[in-house]
Design an enzyme around this catalytic site. Structure first.
Site, PDB file in Angstrom:
ATOM      1  N   ARG A  31       0.842  -1.194   0.000  1.00 43.96           N
ATOM      2  CA  ARG A  31       0.000   0.000   0.000  1.00 43.96           C
ATOM      3  C   ARG A  31       0.879   1.246   0.000  1.00 43.96           C
ATOM      4  NH1 ARG A  31      -5.045   2.012  -1.159  1.00 43.96           N
ATOM      5  NH2 ARG A  31      -6.117   2.959   0.610  1.00 43.96           N
TER       6      ARG A  31
ATOM      7  N   THR B  58     -10.235   0.240  -9.500  1.00 40.23           N
ATOM      8  CA  THR B  58      -9.150  -0.616  -9.036  1.00 40.23           C
ATOM      9  C   THR B  58      -9.126  -1.802  -9.991  1.00 40.23           C
ATOM     10  OG1 THR B  58      -9.433   0.154  -6.770  1.00 40.23           O
ATOM     11  CG2 THR B  58      -8.474  -2.032  -7.009  1.00 40.23           C
TER      12      THR B  58
ATOM     13  N   THR C 181      -4.110  -0.649  -7.311  1.00 43.97           N
ATOM     14  CA  THR C 181      -4.893   0.496  -7.763  1.00 43.97           C
ATOM     15  C   THR C 181      -4.074   1.775  -7.795  1.00 43.97           C
ATOM     16  OG1 THR C 181      -6.969   1.692  -7.354  1.00 43.97           O
ATOM     17  CG2 THR C 181      -5.664   1.098  -5.427  1.00 43.97           C
TER      18      THR C 181
ATOM     19  N   GLN D 143      -3.967   8.398  -3.766  1.00 45.11           N
ATOM     20  CA  GLN D 143      -4.443   7.528  -2.699  1.00 45.11           C
ATOM     21  C   GLN D 143      -4.653   8.243  -1.365  1.00 45.11           C
ATOM     22  OE1 GLN D 143      -6.241   4.689  -2.286  1.00 45.11           O
ATOM     23  NE2 GLN D 143      -4.693   3.740  -3.594  1.00 45.11           N
TER      24      GLN D 143
ATOM     25  N   SER E 121      -7.938   0.639   3.256  1.00 49.63           N
ATOM     26  CA  SER E 121      -8.370   0.263   1.908  1.00 49.63           C
ATOM     27  C   SER E 121      -9.450  -0.803   1.974  1.00 49.63           C
ATOM     28  CB  SER E 121      -7.182  -0.280   1.104  1.00 49.63           C
ATOM     29  OG  SER E 121      -7.611  -0.805  -0.140  1.00 49.63           O
ATOM     30  N   SER E 122     -10.326  -0.807   0.960  1.00 53.61           N
ATOM     31  CA  SER E 122     -11.333  -1.861   0.818  1.00 53.61           C
ATOM     32  C   SER E 122     -10.814  -3.041   0.009  1.00 53.61           C
ATOM     33  CB  SER E 122     -12.582  -1.304   0.128  1.00 53.61           C
ATOM     34  OG  SER E 122     -13.228  -0.365   0.937  1.00 53.61           O
TER      35      SER E 122
ATOM     36  N   GLY F 161     -13.793  -1.946  -7.049  1.00 52.94           N
ATOM     37  CA  GLY F 161     -15.120  -1.460  -6.719  1.00 52.94           C
ATOM     38  C   GLY F 161     -15.219  -0.576  -5.497  1.00 52.94           C
ATOM     39  N   GLY F 162     -14.104  -0.066  -4.961  1.00 49.17           N
ATOM     40  CA  GLY F 162     -14.199   0.749  -3.757  1.00 49.17           C
ATOM     41  C   GLY F 162     -14.776  -0.055  -2.612  1.00 49.17           C
TER      42      GLY F 162
END
Length: 586
Positions: free
Chosen positions: A120, A396, A414, A435, A467-468, A488-489
């Site tokens: 990340r 993403t 992403t 981000q 993050s999802s 898809g968030g």
């Protein structure tokens, strides 16, 4: 290598309909019934791609082919994942990336090991929440695409760490980067999806001269489907990475260009931020669901905890008996509310905030939450305590890979928004992420009266925002069973959960599970979203239970592989064009 025809696979990925019943509800009589153990089941409406010696499922057909070639050459799933990741940086520029970050789950069959890599993005030194706020304490909408919103990218470090630690040893680093280098240098055919997106976003993308140079013709015209897109600056960057590894990006020639652009435009990433970046290997978060082991990412990914918490709650309800009925959708929505409220309250970077993972995924807590669900009444979100996380872009991408030895990779990465910040670093062809706008920048800020924000996700130097992204695997008795993930968030979490329940509870093959209509609730706002085409009668029954039902948009783009005996069964989601799942059948 015998490959399935492209036409056959694309037909799988471009049509969908909600099934009226599940396989478990169908009659066992009839001349075409093959039984639940069949590879090809004539009672199914949708059929998966089948392979035996390897499979790649990604959101871009070219990238899928790149991964298959690596598997054919003797590479393992980890090798192939590196090649696919770099290829997507060329062919899927809205999400595939060198200037972003993500999460990877790896399963090594011969070692009986499942592990994860967190790559990340991180907040650079000097950045504070005030860089995203106006004087009145409100979030500055223009900060979303600013140079301030760029986190230190993790993709190159993450892919290298995966290869260095768990690659087969048969394929060199350079050989894994070369396919992407050739695609950037020689060009590739633009598809309708990319052409359309460039057309829609051209005014914004052209604000940055380096982006305009990279993604539009010399006269400023948009590339049309079938045109060749050549990316010479990105090819240069890939050549540097192929030759020098991550040092090129974090300490070498690419780093110099990133720092120069930051200084030119007032960004905050400096030489020390790049040099200190580290991709981290972490143990996965694990749970169980009806005898299956669910394995996913640790925080700051919030998906694993949320998915496992939801599954723990749903375990208390007879979903298989209910089928895909209003009762099932109701308890799913209630579980989503409870889990998302916890997600907003407790999720953060564990290096900065003590995330109570074991408590959140415990069966005891799930039982207490399940007991709160009224089968006849939707619980208003105001009756559930929690915090809100900032919205995440759906742009993403995810890919899943399984090799002939049973090794597997589930990878989601992403740029955050579609095309990230919309800014290419001059001379590199690299699109940068935006981000950092997903930090809870209004947490504890004076003037943010009446706004619920997650204190756990506030901005701090070197911190990774929540993050999802939820790359996930399911194991059965220690053996790989399912590899799944999605863009898809916030909808990622619920899309992945529904794939798992469709397979386990409703006995669907992976294509059937993928093609079912999805639902989404995230506690706040108090709205139950249904995909277009969702069964109208079921929707009305949900309204009668008190849900504020809204038909919204499609949710996610799952790329999934199921292991069934000696076979690999795969499916690309039809919700986004251009995806391809393909297997090696030998």
């Amino acid at each position: 290598m015998k490959l399935f025809s492209l036409n056959r696979v694309v037909s799988v990925a471009c049509s969908f309909v909600i099934a009226a019943t599940t396989v478990a509800q169908q009659s066992d009589s009839g001349p075409y019934n093959m039984g639940n153990k069949g590879i090809v089941r004539y009672e199914d409406v949708f059929h998966p791609v089948v392979g035996r010696s390897g499979m790649v499922s990604s959101q871009n057909a070219i990238a899928t082919q790149v991964g298959l070639e690596i598997l054919e050459q003797g590479g393992n799933a980890v090798d192939a994942s590196v090649a696919v990741g770099f290829a997507l940086a060329v062919t899927l520029p809205r999400a595939g990336n060198l200037g972003g970050g993500g999460f990877m789950v790896l399963h090594l069959a011969d070692k009986s090991l499942t592990t994860t890599i967190d790559y990340r993005e991180t907040a650079p030194t000097g950045l504070t929440a005030q860089h995203f706020l106006m004087e009145d304490g409100q979030k500055d909408p223009e900060s979303r695409d600013s140079w301030h919103a760029m986190g230190v990218p993790g993709t190159v470090a993450g892919l290298y760490k995966a290869w260095e630690q768990y690659g087969s040893g048969n394929i060199s680093w350079k050989k894994l980067v070369d396919p992407a280098y050739r695609l950037a240098k020689k060009g590739f055919a633009v598809n309708y999806d990319l052409s359309q997106l460039l057309g829609l976003k051209q005014e914004w993308l052209k604000e940055n001269p380096s982006t305009a140079k990279a993604y539009f013709k010399k006269d400023g015209e948009v590339y049309q489907a079938g045109d060749k897109l050549v990316l010479p600056d990105l090819a240069w960057s890939l050549k540097q990475i192929a030759k020098h590894g991550p040092d090129a990006f974090y300490r070498g020639a690419i780093a110099e260009k990133i720092i120069a652009d930051m200084e030119r435009h007032g960004g905050y990433i400096d030489a020390d931020d790049l040099a200190q970046y580290e991709a981290k290997e972490k143990p996965p978060v694990t749970g169980s669901y009806r005898g299956y082991e669910v394995v996913s990412m640790a925080p700051p990914s919030s998906g694993a905890v949320a998915i496992i918490e939801m599954l723990n709650i749903l375990e208390h309800f007879p979903l298989a008996q209910w089928g895909r009925s209003a009762n099932t959708m109701h308890v799913m929505a209630e579980a989503m509310k409870l889990s998302f409220a916890d997600r907003g309250t407790y999720m953060g970077d564990p290096d900065f905030y003590p995330v109570p993972i074991e408590w959140l995924v415990s069966k005891e807590r799930a039982k207490k939450l399940a007991d709160r669900i009224d089968l006849n009444r939707a619980t208003p979100s105001t009756e559930i305590e929690g915090d809100v996380l900032p919205p995440e872009s759906p742009s993403t991408t995810h890919y899943s890979i399984v090799d002939r030895h049973g090794n597997a990779v589930s990878n989601t990465y992403t740029l955050s928004a579609s095309f990230g910040a919309g800014k290419v670093i001059k001379g590199t062809g690299i699109l940068m992420n935006n981000q950092l706008h997903t930090f809870s920048v209004r947490a504890g800020i004076p003037g943010a009266v009446g706004f619920i924000a997650s204190e756990a996700n506030k901005v701090e130097t070197f911190k990774r925002p929540v993050s999802s992204q939820s790359p996930t695997m399911v194991l059965k008795e220690g053996k790989l069973y399912l590899v799944v993930g999605s863009p898809g968030g916030s909808r990622i979490i619920n899309a992945v959960m529904q794939i798992i329940t469709n397979v386990i509870d409703h006995n669907m093959n992976i294509a059937e599970a993928t093609n079912e209509r999805r639902i989404h609730h995230q506690w706040y706002p108090d709205r139950l979203e249904l995909e277009p085409g969702f069964n109208a009668d079921t929707a009305e029954l949900l309204r009668q239970k008190g849900h504020d039902v809204e038909i919204t948009q499609t949710m996610g783009s799952t790329q999934s592989i199921m292991v069934k005996g000696e076979y690999l069964l795969g499916a690309s989601d039809p919700r986004r064009p251009g995806a391809l799942t393909q297997g090696i059948d030998k």
